[in-house]
Design a protein around this motif. Structure first.
Motif, PDB file in Angstrom:
ATOM      1  N   VAL A 255      11.495   2.368  14.689  1.00 14.19           N
ATOM      2  CA  VAL A 255      12.227   2.311  13.416  1.00 14.19           C
ATOM      3  C   VAL A 255      11.624   3.276  12.399  1.00 14.19           C
ATOM      4  CG1 VAL A 255      12.956   0.781  11.543  1.00 14.19           C
ATOM      5  CG2 VAL A 255      12.654  -0.148  13.850  1.00 14.19           C
ATOM      6  N   ASN A 256      12.492   4.093  11.794  1.00 16.51           N
ATOM      7  CA  ASN A 256      12.097   4.916  10.647  1.00 16.51           C
ATOM      8  C   ASN A 256      12.763   4.307   9.419  1.00 16.51           C
ATOM      9  OD1 ASN A 256      12.432   6.672  13.124  1.00 16.51           O
ATOM     10  ND2 ASN A 256      11.248   8.033  11.806  1.00 16.51           N
ATOM     11  N   ALA A 257      12.016   4.177   8.323  1.00 18.97           N
ATOM     12  CA  ALA A 257      12.605   3.571   7.125  1.00 18.97           C
ATOM     13  C   ALA A 257      11.882   4.064   5.869  1.00 18.97           C
ATOM     14  CB  ALA A 257      12.522   2.051   7.214  1.00 18.97           C
ATOM     15  N   VAL A 258      12.612   3.993   4.754  1.00 15.83           N
ATOM     16  CA  VAL A 258      12.105   4.448   3.451  1.00 15.83           C
ATOM     17  C   VAL A 258      11.956   3.220   2.560  1.00 15.83           C
ATOM     18  CG1 VAL A 258      12.600   5.928   1.461  1.00 15.83           C
ATOM     19  CG2 VAL A 258      13.426   6.582   3.739  1.00 15.83           C
ATOM     20  N   TYR A 259      10.813   3.146   1.872  1.00 17.16           N
ATOM     21  CA  TYR A 259      10.561   1.988   1.010  1.00 17.16           C
ATOM     22  C   TYR A 259      11.356   2.134  -0.280  1.00 17.16           C
ATOM     23  CZ  TYR A 259       7.928  -1.526  -1.592  1.00 17.16           C
ATOM     24  OH  TYR A 259       7.566  -2.636  -2.331  1.00 17.16           O
ATOM     25  N   SER A 260      12.366   1.308  -0.434  1.00 24.15           N
ATOM     26  CA  SER A 260      13.233   1.434  -1.614  1.00 24.15           C
ATOM     27  C   SER A 260      13.588   0.053  -2.149  1.00 24.15           C
ATOM     28  CB  SER A 260      14.496   2.212  -1.249  1.00 24.15           C
ATOM     29  OG  SER A 260      15.022   1.722  -0.033  1.00 24.15           O
ATOM     30  N   PRO A 261      12.561  -0.656  -2.695  1.00 24.19           N
ATOM     31  CA  PRO A 261      12.809  -2.016  -3.178  1.00 24.19           C
ATOM     32  C   PRO A 261      13.676  -1.997  -4.433  1.00 24.19           C
ATOM     33  CG  PRO A 261      10.627  -1.294  -3.814  1.00 24.19           C
ATOM     34  CD  PRO A 261      11.193  -0.199  -2.962  1.00 24.19           C
ATOM     35  N   ILE A 262      14.517  -3.018  -4.552  1.00 22.20           N
ATOM     36  CA  ILE A 262      15.372  -3.093  -5.743  1.00 22.20           C
ATOM     37  C   ILE A 262      14.609  -3.858  -6.826  1.00 22.20           C
ATOM     38  CG2 ILE A 262      17.548  -4.052  -6.642  1.00 22.20           C
ATOM     39  CD1 ILE A 262      18.551  -3.654  -3.666  1.00 22.20           C
TER      40      ILE A 262
ATOM     41  N   VAL B 160       0.821  -1.231   0.000  1.00 22.64           N
ATOM     42  CA  VAL B 160       0.000   0.000   0.000  1.00 22.64           C
ATOM     43  C   VAL B 160       0.851   1.276   0.000  1.00 22.64           C
ATOM     44  CG1 VAL B 160      -1.942  -1.176   1.108  1.00 22.64           C
ATOM     45  CG2 VAL B 160      -0.311   0.092   2.538  1.00 22.64           C
ATOM     46  N   LEU B 161       2.175   1.131   0.176  1.00 20.24           N
ATOM     47  CA  LEU B 161       3.063   2.312   0.202  1.00 20.24           C
ATOM     48  C   LEU B 161       3.534   2.655  -1.202  1.00 20.24           C
ATOM     49  CD1 LEU B 161       5.998   2.292   2.775  1.00 20.24           C
ATOM     50  CD2 LEU B 161       4.355   4.108   2.378  1.00 20.24           C
ATOM     51  N   LYS B 162       3.687   3.978  -1.440  1.00 24.19           N
ATOM     52  CA  LYS B 162       4.343   4.402  -2.684  1.00 24.19           C
ATOM     53  C   LYS B 162       5.838   4.159  -2.566  1.00 24.19           C
ATOM     54  CE  LYS B 162       0.938   7.951  -3.406  1.00 24.19           C
ATOM     55  NZ  LYS B 162       0.559   9.316  -3.089  1.00 24.19           N
ATOM     56  N   ARG B 163       6.500   3.975  -3.696  1.00 29.44           N
ATOM     57  CA  ARG B 163       7.958   3.870  -3.691  1.00 29.44           C
ATOM     58  C   ARG B 163       8.530   5.139  -3.061  1.00 29.44           C
ATOM     59  NH1 ARG B 163      11.574   0.749  -6.697  1.00 29.44           N
ATOM     60  NH2 ARG B 163      13.613   1.579  -6.220  1.00 29.44           N
ATOM     61  N   ASP B 164       9.550   5.023  -2.249  1.00 28.91           N
ATOM     62  CA  ASP B 164      10.154   6.125  -1.488  1.00 28.91           C
ATOM     63  C   ASP B 164       9.246   6.656  -0.378  1.00 28.91           C
ATOM     64  OD1 ASP B 164      12.569   6.035  -2.896  1.00 28.91           O
ATOM     65  OD2 ASP B 164      11.736   7.294  -4.493  1.00 28.91           O
ATOM     66  N   GLY B 165       8.120   5.975  -0.163  1.00 22.96           N
ATOM     67  CA  GLY B 165       7.279   6.318   0.979  1.00 22.96           C
ATOM     68  C   GLY B 165       7.983   5.914   2.269  1.00 22.96           C
ATOM     69  N   GLU B 166       7.477   6.440   3.403  1.00 22.79           N
ATOM     70  CA  GLU B 166       8.180   6.210   4.674  1.00 22.79           C
ATOM     71  C   GLU B 166       7.290   5.505   5.698  1.00 22.79           C
ATOM     72  OE1 GLU B 166      10.543   9.343   6.280  1.00 22.79           O
ATOM     73  OE2 GLU B 166      11.020  10.113   4.273  1.00 22.79           O
TER      74      GLU B 166
ATOM     75  N   ILE C  54      14.786  -7.297  12.616  1.00 23.40           N
ATOM     76  CA  ILE C  54      14.205  -6.096  11.982  1.00 23.40           C
ATOM     77  C   ILE C  54      14.846  -5.852  10.617  1.00 23.40           C
ATOM     78  CG2 ILE C  54      14.034  -3.574  12.220  1.00 23.40           C
ATOM     79  CD1 ILE C  54      13.713  -4.098  15.283  1.00 23.40           C
ATOM     80  N   ILE C  55      16.156  -6.015  10.546  1.00 17.25           N
ATOM     81  CA  ILE C  55      16.856  -5.802   9.271  1.00 17.25           C
ATOM     82  C   ILE C  55      16.352  -6.816   8.229  1.00 17.25           C
ATOM     83  CG2 ILE C  55      19.141  -5.996   8.166  1.00 17.25           C
ATOM     84  CD1 ILE C  55      20.266  -4.740  10.793  1.00 17.25           C
ATOM     85  N   LYS C  56      16.135  -8.053   8.684  1.00 18.67           N
ATOM     86  CA  LYS C  56      15.645  -9.087   7.756  1.00 18.67           C
ATOM     87  C   LYS C  56      14.208  -8.770   7.297  1.00 18.67           C
ATOM     88  CE  LYS C  56      15.164 -14.080   7.713  1.00 18.67           C
ATOM     89  NZ  LYS C  56      14.733 -15.072   8.667  1.00 18.67           N
ATOM     90  N   LEU C  57      13.355  -8.401   8.254  1.00 12.64           N
ATOM     91  CA  LEU C  57      11.957  -8.106   7.893  1.00 12.64           C
ATOM     92  C   LEU C  57      11.852  -6.910   6.945  1.00 12.64           C
ATOM     93  CD1 LEU C  57      10.219  -8.384  11.380  1.00 12.64           C
ATOM     94  CD2 LEU C  57       9.509  -9.620   9.316  1.00 12.64           C
ATOM     95  N   LEU C  58      12.722  -5.917   7.158  1.00 13.32           N
ATOM     96  CA  LEU C  58      12.627  -4.667   6.377  1.00 13.32           C
ATOM     97  C   LEU C  58      13.662  -4.637   5.246  1.00 13.32           C
ATOM     98  CD1 LEU C  58      11.969  -2.062   9.243  1.00 13.32           C
ATOM     99  CD2 LEU C  58      10.316  -3.308   7.842  1.00 13.32           C
ATOM    100  N   HIS C  59      13.901  -5.814   4.620  1.00 14.00           N
ATOM    101  CA  HIS C  59      14.968  -5.860   3.609  1.00 14.00           C
ATOM    102  C   HIS C  59      14.632  -5.027   2.367  1.00 14.00           C
ATOM    103  CE1 HIS C  59      12.367  -9.300   2.603  1.00 14.00           C
ATOM    104  NE2 HIS C  59      12.660  -8.990   1.362  1.00 14.00           N
TER     105      HIS C  59
END
Ligand code: SAM
Length: 222
Positions: free
Chosen positions: A213-220, A128-134, A180-185
């Motif tokens: 945790v703050n993170a930016v959605y940046s899938p490869i 549901v998040l846009k790319r680069d969404g937070e 957390i790092i694994k879940l938010l890969h």
């Protein structure tokens, strides 16, 4: 996968859940400066963060599995004349189209499942998040006493089903930084805080720790 169970808000100490957190004050400023508008308050509870973000000009959607919580938020929003879109729903199957939101705020929410469920929740947030969404998420920490004392009661390597009111039967997933790092890969993690929630009742101290945790959605490659 374990069944989701909403909070029994009628029997909870509601007053502790009516004032927005410091994190929401900070993020309403930062996300506004970035030009974000469409925000999902995931697992809104009684609606304190949905109301806070709407008062700060965000276009807010809010979801919770608890009908009581959603009814509470709808009447709060009506009283304050805030156009919040609040629905009862399950974070494992979010009732929103793909790429709908600029940001997702989930305070003490995503931990309410087991390992398989939390993986599904993260993939629903990604959908549901846009790319680069937070995102801003909190996780229960494996360093909490509740997790360490529940060795025999864990239903998988990370999850305990609570037996105490008002959360009888509510699953809690506990993480460490590697989890957390694994879940938010698919995210770039920008900030992680690991803190103890310190009750002011010093004679009844109960070590509970959380990750924020703050993170930016940046899938490869998507
Ligand atoms: C600890 S409360 C936090 C409420 C709110 N985020 C706040 O900070 O005030 C957790 C909330 O998650 C909700 N919840 C639990 N499982 C859920 C699910 N599967 N889908 C949506 N909401 C859920 C509960 O009903 C409860 O309102």
């Amino acid at each position: 996968m374990v069944q989701s169970k909403g909070w029994d808000w009628e029997n909870a100490n509601q007053s502790a859940w009516l004032k927005p957190t410091e994190d929401s004050y900070y993020l309403s400023q930062v996300w506004k400066e970035k030009g974000y508008s469409k925000l999902l308050d995931l697992g809104t509870g009684l609606g304190r963060h949905a109301v806070h973000f709407a008062k700060n000009g965000f276009d807010v959607s809010a979801v919770d599995i608890s009908d009581y919580g959603i009814r509470h938020l709808i009447s709060w929003a009506e009283n304050e004349k805030l156009p919040i879109k609040a629905v009862t729903g399950d974070m494992l199957h979010l009732p929103y189209p793909d790429k709908e939101f600029d940001c997702v705020f989930a305070y003490h929410v995503v931990s309410h499942s087991d390992t398989q469920g939390v993986e599904m929740i993260i993939s629903e947030i990604e959908r549901v998040l846009k790319r680069d969404g937070e995102i801003f998420l909190s996780f229960c920490s494996k360093e909490s006493i509740d997790f360490q004392e529940a060795q025999g009661d864990r239903i998988d390597g990370n999850t305990v089903i609570y037996q105490k009111e008002p959360e009888v039967g509510v699953p809690h997933f506990y993480a460490d930084l590697a989890d957390i790092i694994k879940l938010l890969h698919n995210f770039s993690i920008t900030k992680v805080r690991h803190t103890e929630y310190c009750s002011l009742d010093l004679h009844n101290r109960h070590k509970r720790m959380y990750y924020y945790v703050n993170a930016v959605y940046s899938p490869i490659g998507r």
